[in-house]
Write a protein that holds these residues in place. Structure first.
Motif, mmCIF file in Angstrom:
data_model
loop_
_atom_site.group_PDB
_atom_site.id
_atom_site.type_symbol
_atom_site.label_atom_id
_atom_site.label_comp_id
_atom_site.label_asym_id
_atom_site.label_seq_id
_atom_site.Cartn_x
_atom_site.Cartn_y
_atom_site.Cartn_z
ATOM 1 N N GLY A 27 54.147 0.585 102.820
ATOM 2 C CA GLY A 27 53.986 -0.843 102.606
ATOM 3 C C GLY A 27 52.617 -1.230 102.091
ATOM 4 N N ALA A 28 51.625 -0.329 102.196
ATOM 5 C CA ALA A 28 50.292 -0.634 101.662
ATOM 6 C C ALA A 28 50.292 -0.711 100.148
ATOM 7 C CB ALA A 28 49.286 0.424 102.123
ATOM 8 N N CYS A 29 51.296 -0.138 99.524
ATOM 9 C CA CYS A 29 51.413 -0.214 98.067
ATOM 10 C C CYS A 29 52.136 -1.515 97.715
ATOM 11 C CB CYS A 29 52.181 0.997 97.528
ATOM 12 S SG CYS A 29 52.380 0.990 95.740
ATOM 13 N N ILE A 30 51.445 -2.394 97.045
ATOM 14 C CA ILE A 30 52.026 -3.682 96.672
ATOM 15 C C ILE A 30 52.735 -3.523 95.343
ATOM 16 C CG2 ILE A 30 51.504 -6.085 96.103
ATOM 17 C CD1 ILE A 30 49.150 -5.908 97.982
ATOM 18 N N PRO A 31 53.981 -3.969 95.221
ATOM 19 C CA PRO A 31 54.696 -3.852 93.945
ATOM 20 C C PRO A 31 53.898 -4.495 92.822
ATOM 21 C CG PRO A 31 56.190 -4.545 95.692
ATOM 22 C CD PRO A 31 54.820 -4.565 96.269
ATOM 23 N N PRO A 32 53.820 -3.849 91.659
ATOM 24 C CA PRO A 32 53.013 -4.408 90.554
ATOM 25 C C PRO A 32 53.402 -5.829 90.173
ATOM 26 C CG PRO A 32 53.669 -2.148 90.074
ATOM 27 C CD PRO A 32 54.405 -2.547 91.312
ATOM 28 N N VAL A 33 54.671 -6.192 90.331
ATOM 29 C CA VAL A 33 55.093 -7.546 89.955
ATOM 30 C C VAL A 33 54.531 -8.597 90.902
ATOM 31 C CG1 VAL A 33 57.192 -6.746 88.827
ATOM 32 C CG2 VAL A 33 57.235 -7.256 91.273
ATOM 33 N N THR A 35 57.919 -19.075 103.990
ATOM 34 C CA THR A 35 58.551 -20.364 104.267
ATOM 35 C C THR A 35 58.561 -20.737 105.745
ATOM 36 O OG1 THR A 35 60.732 -19.281 104.355
ATOM 37 C CG2 THR A 35 60.051 -20.253 102.244
ATOM 38 N N SER A 36 58.328 -19.787 106.629
ATOM 39 C CA SER A 36 58.360 -20.100 108.059
ATOM 40 C C SER A 36 57.141 -19.588 108.810
ATOM 41 C CB SER A 36 59.628 -19.509 108.695
ATOM 42 O OG SER A 36 59.587 -18.092 108.674
ATOM 43 N N GLY A 37 56.361 -18.670 108.205
ATOM 44 C CA GLY A 37 55.218 -18.100 108.906
ATOM 45 C C GLY A 37 55.597 -17.022 109.895
ATOM 46 N N ARG A 38 56.842 -16.576 109.873
ATOM 47 C CA ARG A 38 57.296 -15.495 110.756
ATOM 48 C C ARG A 38 57.330 -14.194 109.973
ATOM 49 N NH1 ARG A 38 60.719 -19.744 112.575
ATOM 50 N NH2 ARG A 38 60.468 -20.182 114.815
ATOM 51 N N LEU A 39 56.716 -13.169 110.529
ATOM 52 C CA LEU A 39 56.678 -11.861 109.874
ATOM 53 C C LEU A 39 57.699 -10.952 110.544
ATOM 54 C CD1 LEU A 39 55.337 -10.133 107.733
ATOM 55 C CD2 LEU A 39 53.661 -9.411 109.433
ATOM 56 N N GLU A 40 58.815 -10.735 109.874
ATOM 57 C CA GLU A 40 59.876 -9.859 110.378
ATOM 58 C C GLU A 40 59.917 -8.618 109.491
ATOM 59 O OE1 GLU A 40 63.442 -12.106 110.501
ATOM 60 O OE2 GLU A 40 62.716 -13.529 112.017
ATOM 61 N N ASP A 41 59.141 -7.633 109.872
ATOM 62 C CA ASP A 41 59.003 -6.395 109.110
ATOM 63 C C ASP A 41 59.045 -5.217 110.067
ATOM 64 O OD1 ASP A 41 58.494 -4.540 107.158
ATOM 65 O OD2 ASP A 41 56.357 -4.971 107.005
ATOM 66 N N PRO A 42 60.229 -4.851 110.561
ATOM 67 C CA PRO A 42 60.301 -3.814 111.613
ATOM 68 C C PRO A 42 59.862 -2.430 111.150
ATOM 69 C CG PRO A 42 62.494 -4.379 110.815
ATOM 70 C CD PRO A 42 61.558 -5.357 110.192
ATOM 71 N N TYR A 43 59.921 -2.158 109.849
ATOM 72 C CA TYR A 43 59.603 -0.809 109.360
ATOM 73 C C TYR A 43 58.316 -0.776 108.535
ATOM 74 C CZ TYR A 43 64.468 -0.355 110.724
ATOM 75 O OH TYR A 43 65.651 -0.380 111.432
ATOM 76 N N GLU A 44 57.511 -1.831 108.626
ATOM 77 C CA GLU A 44 56.199 -1.900 107.965
ATOM 78 C C GLU A 44 56.322 -1.643 106.463
ATOM 79 O OE1 GLU A 44 53.645 0.802 109.997
ATOM 80 O OE2 GLU A 44 53.574 -0.403 111.820
ATOM 81 N N GLU A 45 57.153 -2.435 105.823
ATOM 82 C CA GLU A 45 57.387 -2.292 104.387
ATOM 83 C C GLU A 45 56.722 -3.382 103.572
ATOM 84 O OE1 GLU A 45 61.699 -0.800 103.644
ATOM 85 O OE2 GLU A 45 61.802 -2.092 105.402
ATOM 86 N N LEU A 46 56.478 -4.536 104.181
ATOM 87 C CA LEU A 46 55.922 -5.673 103.457
ATOM 88 C C LEU A 46 54.422 -5.495 103.249
ATOM 89 C CD1 LEU A 46 57.171 -8.295 102.326
ATOM 90 C CD2 LEU A 46 56.346 -9.468 104.363
ATOM 91 N N CYS A 47 53.873 -6.206 102.281
ATOM 92 C CA CYS A 47 52.449 -6.078 101.973
ATOM 93 C C CYS A 47 51.570 -6.744 103.021
ATOM 94 C CB CYS A 47 52.158 -6.675 100.598
ATOM 95 S SG CYS A 47 52.615 -8.419 100.428
ATOM 96 N N VAL A 48 52.146 -7.565 103.901
ATOM 97 C CA VAL A 48 51.384 -8.266 104.933
ATOM 98 C C VAL A 48 51.510 -7.504 106.243
ATOM 99 C CG1 VAL A 48 51.104 -10.432 106.192
ATOM 100 C CG2 VAL A 48 51.792 -10.462 103.785
ATOM 101 N N LYS A 49 50.374 -7.366 106.945
ATOM 102 C CA LYS A 49 50.333 -6.636 108.210
ATOM 103 C C LYS A 49 49.868 -7.572 109.317
ATOM 104 C CE LYS A 49 46.865 -3.943 108.900
ATOM 105 N NZ LYS A 49 45.890 -2.816 108.858
ATOM 106 N N GLU A 50 50.445 -7.418 110.491
ATOM 107 C CA GLU A 50 50.081 -8.241 111.642
ATOM 108 C C GLU A 50 49.401 -7.379 112.702
ATOM 109 O OE1 GLU A 50 52.128 -11.148 115.054
ATOM 110 O OE2 GLU A 50 53.379 -9.945 113.700
ATOM 111 N N SER A 51 48.292 -7.875 113.232
ATOM 112 C CA SER A 51 47.615 -7.239 114.368
ATOM 113 C C SER A 51 47.961 -8.047 115.612
ATOM 114 C CB SER A 51 46.105 -7.211 114.144
ATOM 115 O OG SER A 51 45.786 -6.459 112.993
ATOM 116 N N ARG A 52 48.930 -7.575 116.352
ATOM 117 C CA ARG A 52 49.474 -8.352 117.471
ATOM 118 C C ARG A 52 48.485 -8.495 118.621
ATOM 119 N NH1 ARG A 52 54.896 -9.239 116.931
ATOM 120 N NH2 ARG A 52 55.969 -8.032 115.314
#
Length: 850
Positions: free
Chosen positions: A412-418, A346-363
């Motif tokens: 975080g590389a494992c995407i939840p099946p749902v 909804t905002s395009g901001r990736l706030e994932d301090p512990y690298e849990e989300l399926c999306v990764k950022e290369s800063r």
């Protein structure tokens, strides 16, 4: 049967909670008498009487004194009792169970079980002999064993209850260890939910303890009746905890160690003699064979936690208890994941301090790289999926090694099946909004997304929310890209400048910069050529439908810049083809077995260096185009490179056409038009002169047919198709894909993606351009032949002239036939769009050719 209950105060009866002195004396006296009857130890009586006298006198000391009463301080009483029992072990004070009546054994075991259910060792229920607090992993839980002297009628029921202590200790250890920050927000939420479930278990234990102390009818059977439902729930949590705590299987290592231990002694001796039996060497070989085992094990966190819970929920879908327990854990653990996901889409901001989300950022990849990068690093690698599904090269994308157990990706590389089917829309929704934010524009959230309430994992509302967020982000960015003054005018400008080889702009520029373009590339002045290009563009107003510089394609001419490539055109094209892998399985003329020897490669490199030194400006000339962000996502450096290849292809054709046209103008002069007598010396010269003009006409016809085919039968129709797609495009990625497909189709149909076609075509063009370079030499030879014929001495150089001309003819005929055969083959097998070119080439084929 009295059920366990939690006592509650009665409102209105007392003004404060607590016991009166009379009630307190009665209860403590009852407890003391129960203990005297059970243990019968005089020392215990003295301790109770001393404690009772101490409380009655209400003595106060400044230091802390542990309260031993079950009523006022049950925890201190329990710990103290446990410590006293531990200290008394081995001193002969514990009375054997086999000399006690069954009802007394049951009472003693009941008291021990209340300790064990909290993970505390009892008197007759102790740690298992194989259990070691120092060596065993606390996440496996504490194992207990009941005394062998216990009556057999009580032992079976007691052993059924004992696993509860193991479950409780393992789950408690898991909560304590996984509450650390390194394990991420999903683990924290999971531990909080499990802690709430344990709180209900602890409440049950307090009720059971109260029933044990107050009800004379409380038995082991009643204890089992009350803990049985809880045991199933804790067993489910315990199984989940073990899978999360120990994701890697040690079966392979165990089998390897067992095979090593069973190694043949003769083979071991031989290996030792050869220096192959050392433990260090085996360790090195093991690391080479299994490199992931030597690396640090990635803890289970983020999406992998949700995947494990979801898998267990699916496998035990027929169990109502499992569905309730795992469903509650999935909702609780998924809350922080959904929150991060919601913020991203909804905002395009990736706030994932512990690298849990399926999306990764290369800063390290920023939008500034779009100006120089030919591989679209920003769009393709700034934000990617951790599972590597957005990268063509999985290992180079930094994807972790899958688990040995089940092949599941860690963390975080494992995407939840749902969310597996929605991962690409999740990635693109955030990427679209991030582009808008990079433009300095505030991202506006749609009303439907703002009104959405709480979302839960595996809820249908979450899927609709992702779909709505993706649609909103896509429409927002697409509207900005397709604005009237954005993408389409720049594409039209690119087409006018890079593709219209027949336009007056290109002819005008070649005429203006002719002297500069004939210089070596290192000596040519870019500043001068840029000023001449600006002058040519300023006078260029031709367009479609009579439109000139009205904003449809001429308003961005200032972004066109002159550049000089480091390689000649065809070497560059062949390099691009080799890098992209288009020519796999194709071999050109004289390739032999398709391989290139090392010596040949060295010669080719030396030749390339010489060519770079001697390359002319006309052969190195190219155009560049500056595009602002975010239009540079569509007109990226990768697409600009394609435009440059097509432009240099058309430019070279146009230059050769101009050279052959200049040769035709030269052959309109007197030596070529003068009528000769019908005598023998003049007849041979007339034939030679006619053959030169015929060869020039055939070459000019070939170049014009290729140029007409590329311009009017490849570029123009494909451009019309892309314009039609632009009016119907639905997504940003489809827009990018359509643009790249348009350019790739143009490259393929212009014969620039096949090594064999390109090699044959390049030999033809080089032959034509070399022939045009001898314009003045042919005119000089014609004058010499006329002078010799008029002198009547005989022309001694006519044979050399014929030999020189026949070399050009044979070379042109050979490569023309080879090129025509290649075009016919590809037109009938792979590239049907080449059929019009076959017709065009057959129209200029000499009648002598089959």
């Amino acid at each position: 049967m009295n059920d366990p209950f939690t006592p509650h105060g009665r409102p209105g009866r007392k003004k404060h909670l607590g016991l009166s002195n009379k009630e307190y004396t009665k209860i403590t006296g009852t407890i003391a008498s129960v203990r005297r009857n059970r243990q019968g130890g005089p020392e215990d009586e003295e301790e109770e009487e001393a404690a009772f006298d101490f409380r009655q006198n209400k003595l106060s000391e400044p230091s802390f004194i542990a309260e031993t009463s079950f009523v006022r301080a049950p925890l201190n009483s329990r710990v103290g009792a446990s410590q006293s029992k531990t200290k008394d072990k081995g001193k002969g004070r514990v009375e054997p169970l086999d000399v006690l009546p069954v009802d007394i054994q049951e009472a003693l075991i009941l008291e021990d079980l209340l300790f064990v259910l909290m993970g505390i060792e009892g008197t007759y229920i102790t740690y298992h002999p194989d259990y070691s607090a120092e060596d065993d992993d606390p996440l496996m839980g504490v194992r207990f064993a009941v005394s062998s002297a216990l009556d057999i009628s009580l032992r079976d029921l007691t052993e059924r209850i004992l696993p509860l202590g193991t479950y409780y200790t393992a789950i408690s250890s898991f909560i304590e260890s996984r509450s650390h920050l390194d394990y991420g927000l999903v683990n924290h939420a999971l531990c909080a939910s499990i802690r709430d479930m344990l709180r209900e278990y602890q409440t049950l234990l307090s009720q059971l303890e109260h029933a044990f102390n107050t009800s004379p009818n409380f038995s082991l059977q009643k204890l089992w009746y009350h803990v049985h439902p809880t045991m199933h729930a804790l067993s489910l949590i315990y199984a989940l905890v073990l899978e999360l705590a120990f994701p890697e299987s040690d079966d392979a290592d165990a089998s390897a160690s067992s095979s090593d231990s069973e190694e043949d002694p003769e083979l071991a001796a031989r290996n030792a003699a050869l220096g192959l039996g050392s433990a260090a060497l085996k360790a090195v070989l093991s690391d080479i064979t299994h490199p992931h085992r030597s690396a640090e094990v990635v803890p289970v966190k983020g999406g992998e936690v949700l995947a494990v819970v979801h898998d267990r929920l699916e496998h035990l879908a027929g169990d109502p208890s499992a569905k309730a327990v795992y469903g509650a854990l999935l909702r609780a653990a998924g809350a922080p994941y959904v929150r991060m996901l919601r913020g991203w889409i909804t905002s395009g901001r990736l706030e994932d301090p512990y690298e849990e989300l399926c999306v990764k950022e290369s800063r390290f990849i920023s939008r500034g790289i779009l100006e120089v990068d030919y591989t679209d690093e920003y769009w393709e690698r700034r934000y990617t999926l951790r599972d590597g599904s957005t990268s063509a090269k999985r290992q180079q994308a930094g994807i972790p090694v899958p688990r040995t157990e089940g092949g599941r990706l860690p963390g975080g590389a494992c995407i939840p099946p749902v969310l597996e089917g929605w991962k690409h829309k999740i990635l693109l929704a955030g990427k679209y909004l991030n582009v808008i934010r990079e433009c300095g524009i505030e991202v506006q959230t749609s009303e439907a997304l703002e009104k959405a309430g709480e979302l839960e994992m595996a809820d249908d509302k979450l899927y609709k929310y992702i779909e709505d967020a993706y649609t909103h982000a896509n429409r927002t960015l697409l509207a900005r890209l397709l604005a009237p003054d954005a993408l389409v005018p720049r594409l039209r400008c690119l087409r006018r400048v890079f593709f219209l080889a027949q336009s007056s702009f290109l002819t005008h520029f070649l005429d203006l910069a002719g002297s500069e373009l004939r210089k070596p590339a290192k000596s040519a002045s870019l500043v001068k050529m840029q000023s001449l290009l600006d002058l040519a563009l300023a006078g260029y107003g031709g367009g479609e439908g009579g439109q000139g510089d009205d904003g449809s394609g001429g308003m961005y001419k200032e972004d066109v810049k002159v550049t000089l490539a480091s390689n000649a055109l065809y070497e560059w094209l062949l390099n691009v083809i080799n890098v992209s892998g288009v020519i796999v399985g194709e071999t050109g003329e004289g390739d032999g077995d398709g391989g290139v020897g090392e010596e040949h490669q060295k010669k080719e490199k030396e030749k390339e260096k010489d060519d770079k030194k001697n390359i002319l400006a006309i052969d190195a000339l190219s155009l560049d185009y500056h595009v602002p962000f975010p239009l540079s996502l569509v007109i990226s450096r990768k697409t600009i490179l394609r435009y440059q290849l097509i432009f240099r292809f058309l430019l070279h054709l146009k230059h050769v056409e101009q050279s052959l046209t200049a040769m035709w103008v030269e052959q309109k002069t007197l030596p070529w038009k003068k009528r000769m007598p019908a005598s023998t010396p003049y007849i041979e010269f007339e034939a030679w002169r006619l053959r030169v003009a015929l060869l020039r006409a055939r070459m000019l016809g070939f170049v014009q047919q290729i140029l007409a085919f590329a311009t009017f039968e490849v570029l123009e129709p494909n451009w019309r198709k892309m314009e039609a797609k632009l009016s119907k495009v639905a997504t940003v990625d489809q827009l990018m894909r359509d643009h790249v497909d348009f350019l790739d189709t143009c490259l393929k149909e212009c014969m620039l993606t096949s090594a064999k076609l390109l090699r044959a075509y390049s030999r033809m063009i080089v032959t034509c351009s070399t022939f045009a370079l001898y314009t003045s030499s042919f005119t000089k030879s014609a004058n010499q032949a006329i002078a010799a014929a008029e002198a009547g001495d005989g022309d001694q150089a006519m044979n050399k002239r014929w030999d020189f001309l026949k070399k050009f003819e044979s070379n042109f005929d050979h490569w023309f036939k080879f090129h025509l055969d290649c075009v016919q083959y590809y037109a009938s097998s792979e590239n049907v769009s080449l059929l019009p070119l076959v017709v065009r080439l057959n129209s200029i084929k000499p009648s002598s050719q089959p």
